[in-house]
Structure formats: C-alpha cells, structure tokens
Design a protein around this motif. Structure first.
Motif, PDB file in Angstrom:
ATOM      1  N   ILE A  63       0.834  -1.204   0.000  1.00  0.00           N
ATOM      2  CA  ILE A  63       0.000   0.000   0.000  1.00  0.00           C
ATOM      3  C   ILE A  63       0.869   1.255   0.000  1.00  0.00           C
ATOM      4  N   LYS A  64       1.950   1.221   0.754  1.00  0.00           N
ATOM      5  CA  LYS A  64       2.845   2.381   0.785  1.00  0.00           C
ATOM      6  C   LYS A  64       3.404   2.670  -0.605  1.00  0.00           C
ATOM      7  N   SER A  65       3.760   1.611  -1.343  1.00  0.00           N
ATOM      8  CA  SER A  65       4.262   1.793  -2.703  1.00  0.00           C
ATOM      9  C   SER A  65       3.204   2.433  -3.589  1.00  0.00           C
ATOM     10  N   ASN A  68       2.592   6.144  -2.447  1.00  0.00           N
ATOM     11  CA  ASN A  68       3.742   6.943  -2.869  1.00  0.00           C
ATOM     12  C   ASN A  68       3.674   7.224  -4.368  1.00  0.00           C
ATOM     13  N   GLY A  69       3.255   6.219  -5.126  1.00  0.00           N
ATOM     14  CA  GLY A  69       3.096   6.413  -6.560  1.00  0.00           C
ATOM     15  C   GLY A  69       2.048   7.466  -6.866  1.00  0.00           C
ATOM     16  N   CYS A  70       0.955   7.444  -6.109  1.00  0.00           N
ATOM     17  CA  CYS A  70      -0.091   8.458  -6.279  1.00  0.00           C
ATOM     18  C   CYS A  70       0.466   9.861  -6.036  1.00  0.00           C
ATOM     19  N   ASP A  71       1.243  10.002  -4.979  1.00  0.00           N
ATOM     20  CA  ASP A  71       1.813  11.311  -4.642  1.00  0.00           C
ATOM     21  C   ASP A  71       2.655  11.858  -5.793  1.00  0.00           C
ATOM     22  N   LYS A  72       3.409  10.980  -6.437  1.00  0.00           N
ATOM     23  CA  LYS A  72       4.335  11.416  -7.496  1.00  0.00           C
ATOM     24  C   LYS A  72       3.616  11.915  -8.742  1.00  0.00           C
ATOM     25  N   VAL A  73       2.415  11.403  -8.990  1.00  0.00           N
ATOM     26  CA  VAL A  73       1.715  11.798 -10.214  1.00  0.00           C
ATOM     27  C   VAL A  73       0.572  12.775  -9.963  1.00  0.00           C
ATOM     28  N   GLY A  74       0.357  13.141  -8.701  1.00  0.00           N
ATOM     29  CA  GLY A  74      -0.674  14.126  -8.397  1.00  0.00           C
ATOM     30  C   GLY A  74      -2.045  13.553  -8.153  1.00  0.00           C
ATOM     31  N   ILE A  75      -2.121  12.273  -7.809  1.00  0.00           N
ATOM     32  CA  ILE A  75      -3.394  11.653  -7.456  1.00  0.00           C
ATOM     33  C   ILE A  75      -3.536  11.647  -5.938  1.00  0.00           C
ATOM     34  N   ASP A  76      -4.656  12.157  -5.442  1.00  0.00           N
ATOM     35  CA  ASP A  76      -4.916  12.099  -4.005  1.00  0.00           C
ATOM     36  C   ASP A  76      -5.212  10.648  -3.612  1.00  0.00           C
ATOM     37  N   LEU A 292      -1.747   0.626 -11.937  1.00  0.00           N
ATOM     38  CA  LEU A 292      -2.811   1.056 -11.019  1.00  0.00           C
ATOM     39  C   LEU A 292      -3.062   2.559 -11.179  1.00  0.00           C
ATOM     40  N   LEU A 293      -1.997   3.322 -11.321  1.00  0.00           N
ATOM     41  CA  LEU A 293      -2.143   4.768 -11.511  1.00  0.00           C
ATOM     42  C   LEU A 293      -2.875   5.071 -12.822  1.00  0.00           C
ATOM     43  N   LYS A 294      -2.546   4.321 -13.884  1.00  0.00           N
ATOM     44  CA  LYS A 294      -3.239   4.502 -15.161  1.00  0.00           C
ATOM     45  C   LYS A 294      -4.732   4.202 -15.008  1.00  0.00           C
ATOM     46  N   ASN A 295      -5.049   3.165 -14.257  1.00  0.00           N
ATOM     47  CA  ASN A 295      -6.454   2.828 -14.040  1.00  0.00           C
ATOM     48  C   ASN A 295      -7.175   3.925 -13.256  1.00  0.00           C
ATOM     49  N   THR A 296      -6.473   4.538 -12.312  1.00  0.00           N
ATOM     50  CA  THR A 296      -7.114   5.550 -11.468  1.00  0.00           C
ATOM     51  C   THR A 296      -7.462   6.811 -12.251  1.00  0.00           C
TER      52      THR A 296
END
Length: 306
Positions: A63-65, A68-76, A292-296
């Motif tokens: 979950i931390k990974s 952290n990935g969300c933070d880097k791309v601007g996803i809350d 996961l970020l792409k899906n979000t």
C-alpha cells in the motif's frame, strides 16, 4: 496497445534486462501529464481510496508503494485501516459508502483478506466503474471478451513490458506458470487475445506433472512465472532465446542471515539462456503500481462506460 510482429531476437550471452523501474517511471510521467491536463480543464484531482483490513506487514508495504506512486503523479489517496475483527457485512457496508462517494474515483481493497471473509464477494462489492484493481466479475468478463475494462494491474504491467520492449507475441507460444484469478489467468487471456496478443497460451499449475511442466517450459517463447516458489525455473528448463517474465516475489534468508527478495526464476542461470528477463526486485513490482495509476486516472475521466 498495438500488436508486435517483430521476429524474436537471437540469444545473447546475457539476456537483456527488462527494467521495470525505468518503464514504471516513464508510465508514471505519462500519468502525471495526464493528471495535469485533466486538472487544467477545471476537473477535480483524481482520488484513490485504499482499504486495508488488519495489519499484514506485506500489505502495508504494498500500500505504501501505491500511495507513494499516487503522490508522485498528483493523485490524491487515502488509506482506510480497518480492524481484522470486523465482519464481512461491515466491510461491505464500508465499501458501499465509498461507492456512493462522488469524491472517490478509484477503490482498492488490499488482498489478502482475513480468513472469515470471501474475497470474491468483497471484490464484487466495488462498483465496476471504480474497480481500479480490475477484479470485479464484470471487468473480468469484459476484458475476456476484448471489451474495454479495467485490467488487473499486475497482468497489465506484464503486457506493457512485453509491448514496450517489442517482444513478439504474434504466433508465439506463451506459457504461464500459475493460474491465480488475479494474475495468471488474466495474463493468459491477454496473451492469447485476438488482435493484441495472438499467442498460443498454455497455463501450468501445481497439478501439472513435472515431466509435462518441463516439456511446456522448454517450448515457451515467452515464459511468465507466478507461483511463489523461489528459484523454481532453472536454465535447463528454458528454451534458448525465450523471454522470461518473473512475477514471483519471495523473501528468503541468505547464508549471511540477512533477508532478501528473489523471484521464481534462477536469475543468474536463466539470464545466460534467455533473450529477455525481468529482475526481482525491480521488474514486475513497479509496473503493478504504474498500471494502477493509469487505471485511477481512467476512472476519474470515466473512460469506461458501464
């Protein structure tokens, strides 16, 4: 994703490394640009809600990974930690509240769940339009039919590696070790799908006789291993020039007493036979987060219609 029809490259003395860290960084940058463009149009920042039941250390690390990935791309993102003593009905009610929250674009229930809960029931409780894990039965059915849907992140990450490294799939023999519904099965479906994979796909599993397993692995142009057995695949089990995707992540204790992560493939030996190989760590793992970020962001933009 376009079909790759290049011919298989000749075997080198050492396999070419499929760098998951580098690829995931590229994809994350693409997602960040997409998020920025989305917000410049006056839209709300995308939001991912993660649900953790209990305090499994491995789940916390995963979950931390992801956050952290969300933070880097601007996803809350927000992680909701629930007691493992809650009932399944209480968890379903919690998920339903997230379903109804217009400020939540994607929902991820971290697996595994406590033994008193049914994972399929919980995964199906997430509305398909927010199912960024791609585990809802509707999303699974849609991608099996080559329809637009959220793809399971690990499987999508494996395919993205294959496409971006231009590893041929058309007419090739792909062998997948492991038949889990969230990894092995969707990878098999994507590799043999009409128009994007077009490989002949074979799944082997725990009940595949050892002699049959060896026959299949030695025939594989693409070998995907996701069984959770450290070093299962040795060099003499691999077809020269094959592309090897190691999905396994196993924590072992070395001779020095220190723990380290290894895959399901004997990297040192197999890399001398294969044409391409993923490392562990630094291979499929980072790609899972990137997809996961792409899906979000896709969920925020409501790209898929339900």
């Amino acid at each position: 994703m376009t079909r790759c029809t290049l011919h298989a490259s000749a075997r080198l003395d050492t396999a070419k490394l499929i760098d998951g860290k580098k690829l995931s960084a590229e994809i994350s940058e693409e997602v960040k640009q997409e998020v920025d463009d989305w917000m410049l149009k006056g839209n709300r920042r995308p939001h991912l809600s993660v649900v953790l039941v209990g305090d499994n250390p491995a789940s916390k690390s995963y979950i931390k990974s992801k956050t952290n990935g969300c933070d880097k791309v601007g996803i809350d993102s927000k992680t909701h930690v629930l007691s493992d003593a809650i009932t399944q009905d209480e968890l379903l009610a919690f998920v339903d509240n997230l379903n109804k929250d217009d400020g939540v674009d994607g929902i991820l229930v971290q697996l595994p769940l406590p033994k008193h809960m049914d994972e399929r029931t919980v995964c199906n409780a997430v509305v398909p339009s927010k199912d960024v894990d791609g585990f809802h039965a509707l999303n699974v059915g849609r991608f099996c039919l080559n329809d637009n849907a959220f793809l399971p992140a690990t499987a999508a990450g494996v395919m993205e590696m294959i496409y971006r490294y231009k590893i041929p799939t058309f007419g090739k023999h792909a062998v997948i070790l492991g038949r889990s519904k969230n990894v092995g099965m969707p990878i098999m479906m994507m590799l043999h799908s009409d128009g994007s994979g077009d490989a002949t796909a074979t799944i082997c599993h725990r009940y595949t006789p050892p002699e049959q397993l060896l026959i299949n692995t030695k025939m594989a142009d693409i070998l995907v291993v996701a069984v959770g057995i450290p070093g299962l695949i040795k060099a003499d089990m691999v077809k020269p020039g094959a592309a090897i995707i190691d999905v396994g992540i196993n924590r072992i204790t070395g001779p020095d007493g220190k723990q380290r992560l290894v895959g399901d493939v004997d990297f040192e030996g197999v890399s001398k036979v294969a044409s391409y190989i993923t490392p562990v760590p630094g291979g499929v793992g980072p790609m899972t987060v990137a997809m996961l970020l792409k899906n979000t962001i896709a969920a925020a933009k409501k790209i898929y219609k339900y």
